[in-house]
Scaffold this motif. Sequence first.
Motif, mmCIF file in Angstrom:
data_model
loop_
_atom_site.group_PDB
_atom_site.id
_atom_site.type_symbol
_atom_site.label_atom_id
_atom_site.label_comp_id
_atom_site.label_asym_id
_atom_site.label_seq_id
_atom_site.Cartn_x
_atom_site.Cartn_y
_atom_site.Cartn_z
ATOM 1 N N LEU A 53 45.331 34.192 39.207
ATOM 2 C CA LEU A 53 44.779 35.341 39.930
ATOM 3 C C LEU A 53 44.227 36.334 38.918
ATOM 4 O O LEU A 53 44.805 36.502 37.846
ATOM 5 C CB LEU A 53 45.880 36.050 40.739
ATOM 6 N N HIS A 73 38.153 40.054 45.512
ATOM 7 C CA HIS A 73 38.597 39.193 46.611
ATOM 8 C C HIS A 73 37.428 38.823 47.527
ATOM 9 O O HIS A 73 37.229 37.660 47.878
ATOM 10 C CB HIS A 73 39.693 39.885 47.424
ATOM 11 N N PRO A 100 39.900 34.356 43.199
ATOM 12 C CA PRO A 100 41.344 34.588 43.301
ATOM 13 C C PRO A 100 41.770 35.861 42.570
ATOM 14 O O PRO A 100 41.387 36.078 41.421
ATOM 15 C CB PRO A 100 41.958 33.353 42.625
ATOM 16 N N THR A 101 42.530 36.695 43.242
ATOM 17 C CA THR A 101 42.953 37.969 42.653
ATOM 18 C C THR A 101 44.196 38.502 43.340
ATOM 19 O O THR A 101 44.483 38.129 44.483
ATOM 20 C CB THR A 101 41.823 39.026 42.789
ATOM 21 N N THR A 102 44.908 39.386 42.649
ATOM 22 C CA THR A 102 45.920 40.187 43.322
ATOM 23 C C THR A 102 45.153 41.125 44.246
ATOM 24 O O THR A 102 43.993 41.453 43.979
ATOM 25 C CB THR A 102 46.734 41.030 42.318
ATOM 26 N N ALA A 122 50.540 40.288 46.085
ATOM 27 C CA ALA A 122 50.158 38.958 45.583
ATOM 28 C C ALA A 122 51.305 37.989 45.828
ATOM 29 O O ALA A 122 52.464 38.405 45.914
ATOM 30 C CB ALA A 122 49.857 39.019 44.089
#
Length: 497
Positions: A279, A156, A161-163, A197
């Motif tokens: 993500l 992040h 983009p990521t959980t 998320a």
Amino acid sequence: MKAIDLPLQNILTSALPADPITDNYRRQVEQAVYSFVSPKPCSKATLIAYADELATELGLDFSTEQRQAWADLLSGNSIQAGWKPYALCYGGHQFGHWAGQLGDGRAINLGEYSAKTGNVTFQLKGAGPTPYSRSADGLAVLRSSIREFLCSEAVHFLGIPTTRALSVVATGDQVLRDMMYDGNAAYEPGAVVCRVAPSFLRFGNFEILAARQDHVTLKLLADFTLQQYFPHLGEPGKEAYLRMLAEMADNTLEMVVNWLRVGFVHGVMNTDNMSILGLTIDYGPYGWLEAYEEGWTPNTTDKDGKRYAFGEQANICLWNLWKLANALYPLIEETEGLQEILSAFPVKYKKSYLAMMRSKLGLTTSQEEDVFQIRHLLDLMERDRIDYTLFFRSLSQINAKNVGTETSEILIRETSYLGASILEPKMTDWHSWLAWYTGRLQAENSVDAERILAMNAVNPRFVLRNYMVQLAIEAAEKEIIPKLILCINFPKHLIYS
Ligand code: AMP
Ligand code: MG
């Protein structure tokens, strides 16, 4: 200890069909998107770590007197009135083969939280078995939980983009694991990660419904996804589904180009690990490039096939998008639109990758020769075992004035894993590449100070190298961290400045 109120809504479960069976035993779940399931209570929930910035962003108070209450909530030990926890049903292609029903085997979603930036789902990973656990236990160990927690936050803060991961809670229970996969199983401390998320839906949620020819539920899921996450694409219908796939493809592309920018290797890009929002999701055997090597994978089970190696990741995204397109086909029933989107992917990828590599080099204009020269640079880096992160970070110090001097020798020597004597005969190739590079900078009138700033903004100073994660795990296992509580924040200015 103060009680905490974590108000969660049941947006997904109110809108989509549930498995009518609520007993928690392993089974095939049909004509449903999820099953209601309660987390398994644990012996002694202890907060090990939390992500300060995320907690603040969500407006959650993790001050000392609240921590035990958070540990109980975020381990699944206490469930608030109104929450209706559930596990999602999905399938997936694993290592190129259809694997049938998989599902949230060790993840339980608590519900949606209304954050300033929009709704986010809270999900507990490792909080006990679900109908999708197959032959496994639904649990997670401290080691893998710390790996997931640190990496999702690092990704992040690297701008990808990521959980997210809000917390790690030790459960006080022991979990049996065969760490080396050599038949020597041992007990390890158990833990639960709370992931956050906007959605945890995967390509595999669509695939399982299409595989079962359950087009009614498939349409319900597609319409829900469109309305919740892609409302700007219009009312449900063939055109909107196509636009949704196109946007999913674009988001996936953005994610993978960013992985390539920072040298991230996901390691297990099965379609059940592909987020519909693009993500980065499911941090398992991930790794980061040290010496540049396109065939490198951190996943020991993929050492021979190298299916998910660093340099394969964009191709695999496209392969996975084909599977998603196939799953959406019954709702669209025309191949042209789907094919058009998928054919555009490699073209867009080429453009986007080239732009990204130019930015790593600090170039602001484009020349036809760049493609060849970037390829040549990567070949040299691979040949001479050059560290991907260190090299691009240090390259910003090179300019037309110092290119032929000790400075460029130092750049190569200090970023290579090879010894000085092995490197010596290889230096001429570097001198010619660097001469091209600095000539190119001169031709575009590059200003050193501006270029350094721009390069530092895309070439991180730190990535989460494996040894760093290992140090954190060892500290946690020695119970150093439980006494301290690891409060992490990877400030952007530290990573990129
Ligand atoms: P992964 O390779 O971690 O993406 O997992 C593939 C599938 O196996 C998913 O459906 C997971 O939920 C499930 N799974 C992995 N580990 C466990 C576990 N310890 N207990 C239950 N299910 C698991
Ligand atoms: Mg997974």
